[in-house]
Motif scaffolding. Structure first.
Motif, PDB file in Angstrom:
ATOM      1  N   LEU A 428      31.420 -24.025  22.225  1.00  9.82           N
ATOM      2  CA  LEU A 428      30.271 -23.726  23.070  1.00  9.82           C
ATOM      3  C   LEU A 428      29.972 -22.227  23.094  1.00  9.82           C
ATOM      4  N   GLU A 429      31.020 -21.409  23.190  1.00  8.99           N
ATOM      5  CA  GLU A 429      30.841 -19.953  23.270  1.00  8.99           C
ATOM      6  C   GLU A 429      31.886 -19.264  22.396  1.00  8.99           C
ATOM      7  N   ALA A 430      31.431 -18.231  21.683  1.00  9.23           N
ATOM      8  CA  ALA A 430      32.334 -17.508  20.783  1.00  9.23           C
ATOM      9  C   ALA A 430      32.098 -16.010  20.911  1.00  9.23           C
ATOM     10  N   ALA A 431      33.167 -15.252  20.927  1.00  8.36           N
ATOM     11  CA  ALA A 431      33.088 -13.792  20.927  1.00  8.36           C
ATOM     12  C   ALA A 431      34.095 -13.264  19.916  1.00  8.36           C
ATOM     13  N   VAL A 432      33.598 -12.547  18.931  1.00  4.33           N
ATOM     14  CA  VAL A 432      34.453 -11.969  17.890  1.00  4.33           C
ATOM     15  C   VAL A 432      34.431 -10.454  18.045  1.00  4.33           C
ATOM     16  N   PHE A 433      35.606  -9.823  17.946  1.00  6.27           N
ATOM     17  CA  PHE A 433      35.699  -8.362  18.094  1.00  6.27           C
ATOM     18  C   PHE A 433      36.971  -7.872  17.418  1.00  6.27           C
ATOM     19  N   GLY A 434      37.112  -6.576  17.374  1.00  7.34           N
ATOM     20  CA  GLY A 434      38.298  -5.987  16.764  1.00  7.34           C
ATOM     21  C   GLY A 434      39.337  -5.614  17.797  1.00  7.34           C
ATOM     22  N   VAL A 435      40.620  -5.824  17.448  1.00  5.95           N
ATOM     23  CA  VAL A 435      41.725  -5.373  18.301  1.00  5.95           C
ATOM     24  C   VAL A 435      42.593  -4.415  17.480  1.00  5.95           C
ATOM     25  N   PRO A 436      43.240  -3.462  18.133  1.00  8.60           N
ATOM     26  CA  PRO A 436      44.035  -2.466  17.396  1.00  8.60           C
ATOM     27  C   PRO A 436      45.121  -3.108  16.533  1.00  8.60           C
ATOM     28  N   HIS A 437      45.302  -2.540  15.320  1.00  4.64           N
ATOM     29  CA  HIS A 437      46.337  -3.030  14.409  1.00  4.64           C
ATOM     30  C   HIS A 437      47.005  -1.817  13.770  1.00  4.64           C
ATOM     31  N   GLU A 438      48.347  -1.810  13.815  1.00  6.48           N
ATOM     32  CA  GLU A 438      49.111  -0.645  13.359  1.00  6.48           C
ATOM     33  C   GLU A 438      48.845  -0.293  11.902  1.00  6.48           C
ATOM     34  N   ASP A 439      48.713  -1.282  11.057  1.00 10.50           N
ATOM     35  CA  ASP A 439      48.557  -1.042   9.620  1.00 10.50           C
ATOM     36  C   ASP A 439      47.088  -1.003   9.201  1.00 10.50           C
ATOM     37  N   LEU A 440      46.284  -1.957   9.672  1.00  8.91           N
ATOM     38  CA  LEU A 440      44.897  -2.103   9.209  1.00  8.91           C
ATOM     39  C   LEU A 440      43.894  -1.290  10.019  1.00  8.91           C
ATOM     40  N   GLY A 441      44.318  -0.751  11.139  1.00  4.65           N
ATOM     41  CA  GLY A 441      43.388  -0.053  12.027  1.00  4.65           C
ATOM     42  C   GLY A 441      42.824  -1.025  13.061  1.00  4.65           C
ATOM     43  N   GLU A 442      42.187  -2.096  12.564  1.00  4.65           N
ATOM     44  CA  GLU A 442      41.693  -3.151  13.446  1.00  4.65           C
ATOM     45  C   GLU A 442      41.922  -4.512  12.799  1.00  4.65           C
ATOM     46  N   LEU A 494      28.653 -11.211  28.076  1.00  3.09           N
ATOM     47  CA  LEU A 494      29.145  -9.836  28.234  1.00  3.09           C
ATOM     48  C   LEU A 494      30.378  -9.650  27.350  1.00  3.09           C
ATOM     49  N   LYS A 495      30.118  -9.372  26.086  1.00  2.00           N
ATOM     50  CA  LYS A 495      31.221  -9.269  25.136  1.00  2.00           C
ATOM     51  C   LYS A 495      32.179  -8.136  25.514  1.00  2.00           C
ATOM     52  N   LYS A 496      31.623  -7.080  26.098  1.00  2.00           N
ATOM     53  CA  LYS A 496      32.471  -5.965  26.520  1.00  2.00           C
ATOM     54  C   LYS A 496      33.538  -6.437  27.505  1.00  2.00           C
ATOM     55  N   GLU A 497      33.140  -7.324  28.437  1.00  2.00           N
ATOM     56  CA  GLU A 497      34.094  -7.838  29.423  1.00  2.00           C
ATOM     57  C   GLU A 497      35.102  -8.786  28.778  1.00  2.00           C
ATOM     58  N   VAL A 498      34.625  -9.608  27.849  1.00  2.00           N
ATOM     59  CA  VAL A 498      35.532 -10.518  27.132  1.00  2.00           C
ATOM     60  C   VAL A 498      36.560  -9.708  26.352  1.00  2.00           C
ATOM     61  N   LYS A 499      36.077  -8.674  25.653  1.00  2.00           N
ATOM     62  CA  LYS A 499      36.970  -7.835  24.851  1.00  2.00           C
ATOM     63  C   LYS A 499      37.989  -7.117  25.731  1.00  2.00           C
ATOM     64  N   LYS A 500      37.513  -6.627  26.876  1.00  2.00           N
ATOM     65  CA  LYS A 500      38.411  -5.916  27.794  1.00  2.00           C
ATOM     66  C   LYS A 500      39.532  -6.832  28.272  1.00  2.00           C
ATOM     67  N   GLN A 501      39.168  -8.086  28.549  1.00  2.00           N
ATOM     68  CA  GLN A 501      40.130  -9.051  29.077  1.00  2.00           C
ATOM     69  C   GLN A 501      41.172  -9.464  28.049  1.00  2.00           C
ATOM     70  N   TYR A 502      40.737  -9.489  26.766  1.00  2.00           N
ATOM     71  CA  TYR A 502      41.634  -9.999  25.713  1.00  2.00           C
ATOM     72  C   TYR A 502      41.943  -8.964  24.629  1.00  2.00           C
ATOM     73  N   SER A 503      41.816  -7.688  24.981  1.00  2.00           N
ATOM     74  CA  SER A 503      42.035  -6.627  23.973  1.00  2.00           C
ATOM     75  C   SER A 503      43.477  -6.513  23.524  1.00  2.00           C
ATOM     76  N   SER A 504      44.402  -7.105  24.292  1.00  2.00           N
ATOM     77  CA  SER A 504      45.823  -7.021  23.941  1.00  2.00           C
ATOM     78  C   SER A 504      46.287  -8.191  23.084  1.00  2.00           C
ATOM     79  N   LEU A 505      45.323  -8.991  22.580  1.00  2.00           N
ATOM     80  CA  LEU A 505      45.705 -10.130  21.738  1.00  2.00           C
ATOM     81  C   LEU A 505      46.436  -9.668  20.493  1.00  2.00           C
ATOM     82  N   GLU A 506      47.415 -10.441  20.086  1.00  2.00           N
ATOM     83  CA  GLU A 506      48.167 -10.131  18.857  1.00  2.00           C
ATOM     84  C   GLU A 506      48.341 -11.385  18.034  1.00  2.00           C
TER      85      GLU A 506
END
Length: 506
Positions: A428-442, A494-506
């Protein structure tokens, strides 16, 4: 000219025609114009005049429309605010805009009271639905008995609306739109869409504090003399009822609204479809949504594009080719360019930043001359959106400039991946974004909200996308959540809010 002249013209031409239907109430164009005159006279009586700013914080309703055009007639500037804003958001807006007046409505006064109780804010305070309140004057008591009012002869450069950006890239800024900006845009849109049957009903499910609703639902309808069936908020069941009942309708919405209508119509197909056409704006429309909606409602979607700084400036044309996935062509009197980081035009088909020029481009940001100069150069508005243009000059939004993911040196545009994800019926809803990665940058991450009873899982979703995009693009991190995404008042995720909430995903 003063924008309110569109209402005055329709009141003369169609005095007894219904202008707005709302929750069992109806008002004709003549009645609405007289109500606006009485309100403008009353507001003048309490001390408001040309150039004064008034914060308007009201939900959809006939009274909100009356306040809007009354203030326009008065020559005042409306600072339009989401009635769900919280104290700290309101503090920023009041501090920045320094309004002389506030007009609100119960039951949405709690947060503004907190600001006013600190001794801040405007001296003129008015609200609808209050009784014996020391903080606010009752809006019903503001109306004058005089039915005539001399509309202020607005200059092209006079500010009519100040709309604060949603703040997805920083502190919200006040976008100043003039009478000319709003009047010219409404006239162009009304005339470019061809001959519209006078019986056509405009479905008003967008909030009228948002520039999309103000322009496409309210101002265009006043210009054409069309009836608005207004809703307090978007309810897909009620929208479908109107589509079934009326002879001809036009619906303006955002992709999340269209998706809700798709889900409902898939389970219970409409008995009849009166949609002459549908306009999608506010956010990029996944092609899969477009195909499903057009099939279910037997109509055509014209995807368009606009932003607070230039309301509705690009749209798929009428009577010509509409291209799925494209936002279309610049509307009449507007121009568009795609440029590189140095401001040079890119070659056809290459991506760059979208620039817009035309009579709807804002006057500037309130109290921010430097940011205005950075955003508008030689009349061109730098939108911050990455786009490309095809051989027929149709424009395709690739993504927001600031949302680009750079994975190991490769550019990944989240919208491209979201388009693929939306091809999966369970999503129903999708949000794609970048999260920090030690080797690839994102690294590419996807957060998903599924429809009830969905059978798919993260592994199946990942495999689906992997088969359809380059190896570096598919999301290695996928998170399925149980609650819908946070959204703006207009329904934009509000992708910014989604990203903020899940920015620590690994």
């Amino acid at each position: 000219m003063n924008l309110a002249q569109y209402l005055e013209n329709s009141a003369r031409n169609y005095p007894n025609k219904t202008a707005v239907r709302f929750e069992g109430q109806e008002v004709t164009f003549q009645e609405l114009d007289i109500a606006c005159n009485r309100m403008a006279q009353g507001l003048s009586g309490v001390g408001l005049g040309p150039g004064d700013r008034c914060v308007v914080m009201m939900p959809n309703g006939i009274e909100q429309i009356t306040v809007y055009y009354a203030l326009a007639k008065l020559g005042a500037a409306l600072v339009l605010v989401n009635f769900l804003f919280r104290m700290h958001e309101l503090e920023h807006i009041l501090t920045d805009s320094k309004p002389k007046a506030f007009i609100g409505s119960e039951p949405y006064l709690e947060e503004i009271r907190k600001v006013l109780n600190k001794g801040e804010g405007p001296s003129i305070r008015i609200a609808l639905g209050i009784k014996h309140d020391q903080d606010f004057k009752d809006l019903e008591n503001v109306y004058s008995d005089k039915k005539e009012f001399s509309t202020y002869p607005a200059d092209d450069n006079d500010t009519l609306n100040i709309i604060y950006t949603s703040g997805t890239t920083g502190v919200p800024k006040g976008v100043m739109l003039t009478h000319k900006n709003l009047a010219r845009t409404a006239k162009i849109l009304a005339e470019m869409r061809g001959s519209i049957d006078p019986k056509t009903v405009i479905i008003g499910a967008l909030p009228l504090y948002h520039v999309y609703g103000i322009t496409s639902v309210m101002n265009v309808s006043m210009y054409l003399g069309l009836t608005i069936k207004l809703f307090p908020l978007f309810e897909p069941e009620r929208v479908i009822e109107v589509i079934e009942e009326e002879e001809q309708t036009i619906f303006f919405g955002v992709p999340t609204m269209l998706n809700r209508l798709i889900q409902l119509a898939s389970e219970n197909p409409p008995k009849r479809a009166s949609l002459r056409f549908c306009i999608s704006g506010g956010a990029s429309l996944p092609v899969e949504f477009l195909k499903r909606f057009e099939a279910l409602f037997k109509t055509e979607i014209h995807e368009g594009y606009g932003l607070s700084e230039a309301p509705v400036c690009v749209e798929n044309p009428y009577g010509k080719v509409t291209k799925p996935g494209s936002i279309g062509l610049p509307i009449p009197e507007f121009s568009a360019r795609i440029v590189d980081n140095n401001g040079n035009d890119v070659r056809q088909g290459e991506v760059g930043e979208l620039l817009i020029k035309g009579p709807g481009v804002m006057k500037g940001y309130l109290n921010r001359p430097e940011e205005t100069r950075e955003t508008i150069k030689d009349g061109w508005l730098y939108t911050g959106d990455i786009a490309r243009m095809d051989e027929d000059h149709y424009i395709y939004i690739v993504d927001r400039k600031k949302e680009l993911v750079i994975r190991g040196g490769y550019n990944v545009y989240p919208r491209e991946i979201e388009e693929v994800l939306y091809q999966i019926p369970d999503i129903l809803e999708a949000a794609v974004f970048g999260v920090p990665h030690e080797d690839l940058g994102e690294e590419v991450a996807a957060v998903l909200f599924l429809k009830e009873g969905a059978q798919t899982d993260t592994k199946a979703i990942q495999e689906y996308v992997k088969e359809r995009v380059a190896p570096y693009k598919y999301p290695r991190i996928i998170k399925i959540v149980k609650e819908p995404f946070p959204k703006t008042g207009s329904g934009k995720i509000l992708k910014k809010e989604v990203k903020k909430q899940y920015s620590s995903l690994e």
